[in-house]
Design a protein around this motif. Structure first.
Motif, PDB file in Angstrom:
ATOM      1  N   VAL A 367       0.819  -1.103  -0.032  1.00 52.62           N
ATOM      2  CA  VAL A 367       0.108  -0.077   0.279  1.00 52.62           C
ATOM      3  C   VAL A 367       0.975   1.248  -0.030  1.00 52.62           C
ATOM      4  CG1 VAL A 367      -1.656   1.333   1.250  1.00 52.62           C
ATOM      5  CG2 VAL A 367      -1.921  -1.238   1.182  1.00 52.62           C
ATOM      6  N   THR A 368       2.001   1.004   0.729  1.00 52.01           N
ATOM      7  CA  THR A 368       2.793   2.372   0.965  1.00 52.01           C
ATOM      8  C   THR A 368       3.382   2.591  -0.560  1.00 52.01           C
ATOM      9  OG1 THR A 368       3.516   1.658   3.151  1.00 52.01           O
ATOM     10  CG2 THR A 368       5.051   3.148   1.983  1.00 52.01           C
ATOM     11  N   GLN A 369       3.728   1.495  -1.403  1.00 56.81           N
ATOM     12  CA  GLN A 369       4.656   1.615  -2.674  1.00 56.81           C
ATOM     13  C   GLN A 369       3.433   2.155  -3.341  1.00 56.81           C
ATOM     14  OE1 GLN A 369       6.464  -2.875  -2.054  1.00 56.81           O
ATOM     15  NE2 GLN A 369       5.881  -2.426  -4.236  1.00 56.81           N
ATOM     16  N   CYS A 370       2.308   1.922  -3.354  1.00 54.98           N
ATOM     17  CA  CYS A 370       1.077   2.467  -4.328  1.00 54.98           C
ATOM     18  C   CYS A 370       1.101   3.990  -4.114  1.00 54.98           C
ATOM     19  CB  CYS A 370      -0.055   1.707  -3.962  1.00 54.98           C
ATOM     20  SG  CYS A 370      -0.238   0.274  -4.535  1.00 54.98           S
ATOM     21  N   ILE A 371       1.092   4.350  -2.646  1.00 53.20           N
ATOM     22  CA  ILE A 371       1.136   5.966  -2.445  1.00 53.20           C
ATOM     23  C   ILE A 371       2.426   6.657  -3.017  1.00 53.20           C
ATOM     24  CG2 ILE A 371       1.084   7.443  -0.415  1.00 53.20           C
ATOM     25  CD1 ILE A 371      -0.603   5.529   1.193  1.00 53.20           C
ATOM     26  N   ASN A 372       3.442   6.050  -2.510  1.00 52.75           N
ATOM     27  CA  ASN A 372       4.621   6.411  -3.215  1.00 52.75           C
ATOM     28  C   ASN A 372       4.647   6.620  -4.792  1.00 52.75           C
ATOM     29  OD1 ASN A 372       5.980   7.015  -0.833  1.00 52.75           O
ATOM     30  ND2 ASN A 372       7.018   5.159  -0.619  1.00 52.75           N
ATOM     31  N   GLU A 373       4.176   5.648  -5.542  1.00 56.50           N
ATOM     32  CA  GLU A 373       4.240   5.646  -6.811  1.00 56.50           C
ATOM     33  C   GLU A 373       3.294   6.779  -7.311  1.00 56.50           C
ATOM     34  OE1 GLU A 373       5.930   4.733  -9.133  1.00 56.50           O
ATOM     35  OE2 GLU A 373       5.024   4.256 -10.899  1.00 56.50           O
ATOM     36  N   THR A 374       1.975   6.916  -6.642  1.00 52.85           N
ATOM     37  CA  THR A 374       1.207   8.024  -7.017  1.00 52.85           C
ATOM     38  C   THR A 374       1.749   9.348  -7.010  1.00 52.85           C
ATOM     39  OG1 THR A 374      -0.597   6.519  -6.375  1.00 52.85           O
ATOM     40  CG2 THR A 374      -1.023   9.034  -6.395  1.00 52.85           C
ATOM     41  N   LEU A 375       2.530   9.613  -5.550  1.00 52.00           N
ATOM     42  CA  LEU A 375       3.108  10.745  -5.358  1.00 52.00           C
ATOM     43  C   LEU A 375       4.598  11.127  -6.219  1.00 52.00           C
ATOM     44  CD1 LEU A 375       3.485  10.659  -1.295  1.00 52.00           C
ATOM     45  CD2 LEU A 375       2.452  12.569  -2.691  1.00 52.00           C
ATOM     46  N   ARG A 376       4.971  10.107  -7.012  1.00 49.16           N
ATOM     47  CA  ARG A 376       5.975  10.298  -8.019  1.00 49.16           C
ATOM     48  C   ARG A 376       5.150  10.868  -9.105  1.00 49.16           C
ATOM     49  NH1 ARG A 376       7.402   8.103 -12.753  1.00 49.16           N
ATOM     50  NH2 ARG A 376       5.844   6.249 -12.448  1.00 49.16           N
ATOM     51  N   LEU A 377       4.085  10.164  -9.575  1.00 51.30           N
ATOM     52  CA  LEU A 377       3.525  10.765 -10.800  1.00 51.30           C
ATOM     53  C   LEU A 377       2.858  12.164 -10.407  1.00 51.30           C
ATOM     54  CD1 LEU A 377       2.116   7.503 -12.005  1.00 51.30           C
ATOM     55  CD2 LEU A 377       3.274   9.005 -13.121  1.00 51.30           C
ATOM     56  N   TYR A 378       2.274  12.248  -9.175  1.00 56.16           N
ATOM     57  CA  TYR A 378       1.434  13.541  -9.032  1.00 56.16           C
ATOM     58  C   TYR A 378       1.880  14.080  -7.671  1.00 56.16           C
ATOM     59  CZ  TYR A 378      -1.735  11.114 -12.156  1.00 56.16           C
ATOM     60  OH  TYR A 378      -1.920  10.346 -13.377  1.00 56.16           O
ATOM     61  N   PRO A 379       3.147  14.544  -7.534  1.00 53.97           N
ATOM     62  CA  PRO A 379       3.587  14.985  -6.290  1.00 53.97           C
ATOM     63  C   PRO A 379       2.797  16.393  -5.871  1.00 53.97           C
ATOM     64  CG  PRO A 379       4.987  15.557  -8.119  1.00 53.97           C
ATOM     65  CD  PRO A 379       3.906  14.869  -8.399  1.00 53.97           C
TER      66      PRO A 379
END
Ligand code: HEM
Length: 510
Positions: A367-379
């Motif tokens: 779940v943390t990976q999903c959040i981090n990956e989202t923050l990479r795309l949409y910081p």
């Protein structure tokens, strides 16, 4: 026929002429600084200024511009905004020095818009500078320690339970069709208000968009025409901000500030206030000191600082967290395999820890990976900044005094040099964080001035997403936009268009 001497005396003409020459000398000298430091730039001109304003008005152009600049000029690029110097640094090694090793020289974020938010908001963490910032940060930091966050955990739990109730109703009454933004923004406002003020604003129960708290929260970012003109003036001539400070002018709408300051003052004046509460406001009130003591103290907060920083927590924590959760939910609805994998993980963790306890939330890896990956795309914060207090040379690059350093988070996240197929949502690339450069991926900033609410935001987001995954299947509907979605920037990164999604209540066997 009039001569110039008939209009003004000779002495006045000499004075005006001298002032003109001094101003010209100063302006010319300022516009030579980037050249002197060997920083690639385009010469200053009125036309350049106009195109710069145009770029900023068109956020998409602004987002992609960094990579074009990198292509054309390399990793360091300077430009002038009025008399100010901005230096875009796109080199992770130099940024590491700036944000961490030499953070003493680059303590402040920026020196614009720090005096034009009114006497309370001018003291907020994001605006405060130098030792003033240090005292406030030293006082507030322990309030975000693991121990304190654990105490606030129950407040977050209550708010996310209410969100599940709302989604339950949607899944039965509205055929599961909904706008996640509404639900998640109300949730994040509810969480931040209950943990900042320990007040239940009943944000989520209300069906109306006109809900006062939400209205006032959103209005804070609604800078009107006069404000926008002044904003431009402050960018071009930062000294004007001193006048704004003197007359206690605030760019933020007065009624919003009054509304939130009223909330704080009501708590300060309430003699029956329960001082054993775990919220930020109670912790700040315990650290209250007088204006006089604040001049020499290394810790403590004045009444204005308590008001300003309570509002700041709402400003910094509301849209950033709400929009990030929106992007995560969107990604999970689109990428079904990731959704399935994340749900499986949540189920296993809940079983192991017998519920969504603090430890359970902390052990969620995928779940943390999903959040981090989202923050990479949409910081949430597209471009971050630092102010250079004195000229310094780092790795052969001379950075001039008084310039603003730009850190381009959005561009870093979309750069093929660092990420394979960068526009694709692929949480697996966030599996081993030791392989990821923490400067290239820094959604919460870096160094001593990083995001104070990072841990809190991550817990809130993980808790909300886990509860959604445990209870509902997320799906797209015909109106859901396809990835990559168009984004814009207002207070934080957000989608340009509405993102409707569909949810279905999971059966206990699923
Ligand atoms: C997804 C959620 C969030 C993101 C992506 C985010 C991101 C950031 C970033 C990039 C910065 C600048 C850091 C730097 O300059 O190095 C920042 C600063 C800050 N954030 Fe957050 N933030 C989030 C949530 C929150 C929350 C929930 C709070 C409060 C409860 C908060 C409070 C602050 C404050 C007070 C600062 C200024 C710190 C200082 O100047 O000392 N943020 N945030």
């Amino acid at each position: 026929m009039y001569s110039p001497l008939d209009i003004l005396s000779l002495e006045t003409w000499i004075l005006l002429g001298t002032a003109f020459l001094v101003a010209r000398y100063y302006v010319n000298r300022q516009f030579q600084i980037l050249k002197k430091c060997n920083i690639p730039h385009e010469p200053m001109s009125i036309m350049k200024l106009a195109s710069l304003i145009k770029d900023r008005k068109k956020p998409d152009g602004y987002f992609t511009k960094t990579l074009e600049i990198k292509e054309k000029y390399g990793r360091i690029y300077g430009y002038y905004v009025g008399l100010n110097i901005r230096v875009m640094i796109y080199d992770p090694e130099i940024l590491k020095q700036i944000q961490i090793k030499e953070s003493g020289i680059f303590r402040d974020r920026r020196h614009t818009f720090t005096r034009c938010a009114g006497k309370e908001m001018n003291t907020s963490l994001t605006a405060a500078k130098g030792n003033h910032w240090k005292r406030i940060r030293t006082t507030i930091s322990p309030m975000f320690s693991i121990a304190k966050i654990k105490e606030m955990f129950v407040l977050v739990e209550n708010c996310t339970d209410k969100m599940v109730e709302t989604l339950n109703e949607i899944s039965t009454n509205d055929k599961g069709l909904f706008l996640p933004k509404d639900v998640l923004h109300k949730l994040s406002l509810d969480v931040i208000c209950s943990s900042a003020f320990n007040v239940d604003m009943h944000t989520q129960e209300s069906k109306t968009e006109e809900l006062q708290m939400l209205k006032m929260g959103r209005k804070l970012f609604d800078i009107q025409v006069v404000g926008s003109v002044l904003l431009g003036m402050f960018v071009l001539f930062p000294s004007l901000e001193r006048i704004a400070e003197l007359v206690n002018y605030s760019l933020f709408p007065a009624d919003s500030i009054k509304y939130f300051a009223g909330l704080v003052d009501a708590v300060i004046k309430n003699k029956d206030y329960d001082k054993s509460r775990a919220d930020l406001m109670t912790l700040m009130l315990k650290a209250k000191i007088s204006e006089k003591k604040a001049k020499t103290a290394e810790k403590g907060l004045t009444r204005n600082e308590i008001v300003g920083n309570s509002i700041q927590m709402i400003l910094a924590g509301f849209e950033t967290t709400g929009n990030t959760m929106l992007f995560v939910i969107y990604n999970l609805a689109i990428y079904k395999d990731a959704q399935k994998k994340a749900r499986q993980e949540v189920k296993e963790v809940v079983e192991k820890h017998e519920g969504l306890t603090y430890e359970a939330i902390m052990s969620l890896k995928y779940v943390t990976q999903c959040i981090n990956e989202t923050l990479r795309l949409y910081p949430a914060i597209v471009v971050n900044s630092r102010y250079c207090e004195k000229e310094v040379t780092i790795q052969g690059v001379t950075i001039p005094k008084d310039c603003h350093i730009e850190i381009h988070n959005y561009a870093f996240g979309r750069d093929e040099e660092y990420w394979e197929n960068p526009t694709l949502f692929n949480p697996d690339r966030m599996e081993d964080m030791s392989k990821i450069n923490p400067i290239v991926f820094q959604p919460f900033g870096a160094g001593p001035r990083n995001c104070i609410g990072m841990r809190f935001a991550m817990i809130e987001m993980k808790m909300a997403i886990s509860k959604i995954l445990l209870n509902f299947e997320l799906d797209t509907c015909p109106d859901t936009p396809k990835p990559p979605i168009d984004i814009t920037f207002k207070a934080s990164v957000q989608p340009k268009e509405k993102i409707p999604l569909k949810i279905r209540r999971l059966k206990s066997s699923e």
